[in-house]
Design an enzyme around this catalytic site. Structure first.
Site, short mmCIF file in Angstrom:
data_model
loop_
_atom_site.label_atom_id
_atom_site.label_comp_id
_atom_site.label_asym_id
_atom_site.label_seq_id
_atom_site.Cartn_x
_atom_site.Cartn_y
_atom_site.Cartn_z
N LYS A 284 -2.87 -11.88 -8.15
CA LYS A 284 -2.45 -11.44 -6.81
C LYS A 284 -3.54 -10.63 -6.10
CE LYS A 284 0.10 -7.25 -8.25
NZ LYS A 284 -0.58 -6.25 -7.43
N ASP A 285 -4.52 -10.10 -6.84
CA ASP A 285 -5.62 -9.35 -6.23
C ASP A 285 -6.77 -10.25 -5.78
OD1 ASP A 285 -4.32 -6.95 -6.71
OD2 ASP A 285 -5.35 -6.59 -8.62
N ARG B 64 3.80 -5.64 2.28
CA ARG B 64 4.85 -6.59 1.92
C ARG B 64 6.11 -5.86 1.47
NH1 ARG B 64 6.61 -7.99 -3.00
NH2 ARG B 64 4.80 -7.03 -3.97
N ARG B 65 5.94 -4.91 0.56
CA ARG B 65 7.10 -4.17 0.06
C ARG B 65 7.73 -3.34 1.16
NH1 ARG B 65 3.72 -2.72 -5.38
NH2 ARG B 65 4.46 -4.45 -6.67
N ARG C 79 -1.32 5.69 -4.16
CA ARG C 79 -2.35 4.92 -4.85
C ARG C 79 -2.44 5.44 -6.27
NH1 ARG C 79 -6.51 2.73 -2.07
NH2 ARG C 79 -7.03 1.89 -4.11
N ARG D 224 1.55 6.24 -10.57
CA ARG D 224 2.54 5.98 -9.53
C ARG D 224 3.96 6.14 -10.06
NH1 ARG D 224 1.07 0.29 -7.56
NH2 ARG D 224 -0.24 0.19 -9.42
N CYS E 64 -4.55 -8.88 0.80
CA CYS E 64 -3.64 -7.94 0.12
C CYS E 64 -2.77 -7.16 1.09
CB CYS E 64 -4.45 -6.97 -0.73
SG CYS E 64 -5.25 -7.74 -2.15
#
Length: 300
Positions: free
Chosen positions: A77-78, A129-130, A147, A153, A242
């Site tokens: 995904k990165d 997105r979230r 971050r 996190r 991203c």
């Protein structure tokens, strides 16, 4: 001896060690080369404030092109959808749990509310997105940019600094983190649509290195490749990176049919558009999803 490039985070190292173990099953030895990326160095800015694409991959790809390493392990995904000339994907791993998890401090759980969170509850995520999906499903939440690595996190919710955080299930599973002190919400990836390629590790190498490509292909998962290819083609056609508020999830059923769920917003604060599409073939599937996403009415 194959030289594997990787970031130095705990999760990135887990992924690199996984690839090492897969290679070792076939009698192939390797060593790790840790490389810092822009995303590792700049921790005070959200992804939408960083320039360009490939925040967690560019420096590693540069090392590949310069011959300092033989292959690189990334979270798929990165990885930008357009590879630098001369680089290819040699293998994709199995897919871990594809969705996101919402981790809520137990004292902040409110029964009867979406995700167990009250209006004005703080929820940590730097993903547009979230943020867009959270706004769609629970407009009263207050997203807070965070971050750092996965454990850092997670501790934002565990300590009560924030009411909740959103993290990828795959990272939590692979690091085997203790979530017993948190209330864990597991939304469906068909509703809380994940990032394209989420839950998959990608191994990249030079196109010209045929022998290394053959070795890496030994643990490639073809069905994962087919489904994530649809997801990443949608991302590519949308010209996103991203920071784009875009989720795409494709799965294949036992009959070989493909099912895609997608969610898109122009910005994290604008209404979300959702699309679900099924086909017996991948041909034209991504293009059809994009066409519908761009013409779909907003949720509200």
């Amino acid at each position: 001896m194959i030289r594997i490039g990787t970031r130095g985070s705990r999760l990135a190292l887990w992924q690199a060690h996984f690839v090492q173990a897969e290679l070792r099953k076939h009698g192939i030895e390797s060593e790790l080369e840790i490389i810092k990326t822009q995303g590792d160095r700049v921790q005070h800015l959200g992804f939408d404030k960083l320039e360009g694409k490939g925040f967690f991959t560019k420096e590693i790809e540069d090392a590949l092109l310069e011959g300092r390493i033989d292959c690189a392990v990334h979270s798929l995904k990165d990885l930008p959808t357009n590879h630098p000339e001369g680089l290819v994907l040699a293998a994709l791993s199995y897919r871990a749990s594809v969705g996101d998890r919402i981790l809520v401090h137990p004292d902040r759980v409110v029964k009867g509310k979406p995700f167990g969170l009250a209006d004005n509850a703080t929820i940590g995520t730097s993903s547009n997105r979230r943020k867009a999906i959270l706004k769609d499903l629970h407009p009263g939440l207050l997203p807070v940019d965070i971050r750092g690595n996965v454990p850092t996190r997670m501790k934002k919710a565990l300590s009560g600094e924030l009411d909740a955080v959103v993290l990828a299930a795959a990272g939590l599973e692979r690091l085997d983190l203790d979530l017993s002190g948190l209330h864990v919400i597991e939304p469906s990836p068909r509703e809380f649509v994940p990032a394209p390629g989420q839950g998959v590790m990608a191994v990249q190498c030079r196109e010209e290195d045929i022998e290394i490509r053959k070795r890496l292909s030994l643990f490639h998962h073809p069905v994962v490749g087919e489904c994530t290819n649809v997801e990443r083609t949608v991302l590519n056609l949308m010209e996103g990176g991203c920071s784009m508020p875009l989720g795409v999830y494709c799965e294949q059923d036992q009959l070989g049919n493909y099912h895609v769920w997608a969610a898109f917003a122009q910005t994290a604060n604008e209404p979300l558009r959702r699309v679900q599409l099924s086909q017996s073939t991948r041909a034209g599937l991504a293009e059809a999803v994009v066409e519908r996403l761009l013409s779909a009415p907003s949720a509200r």
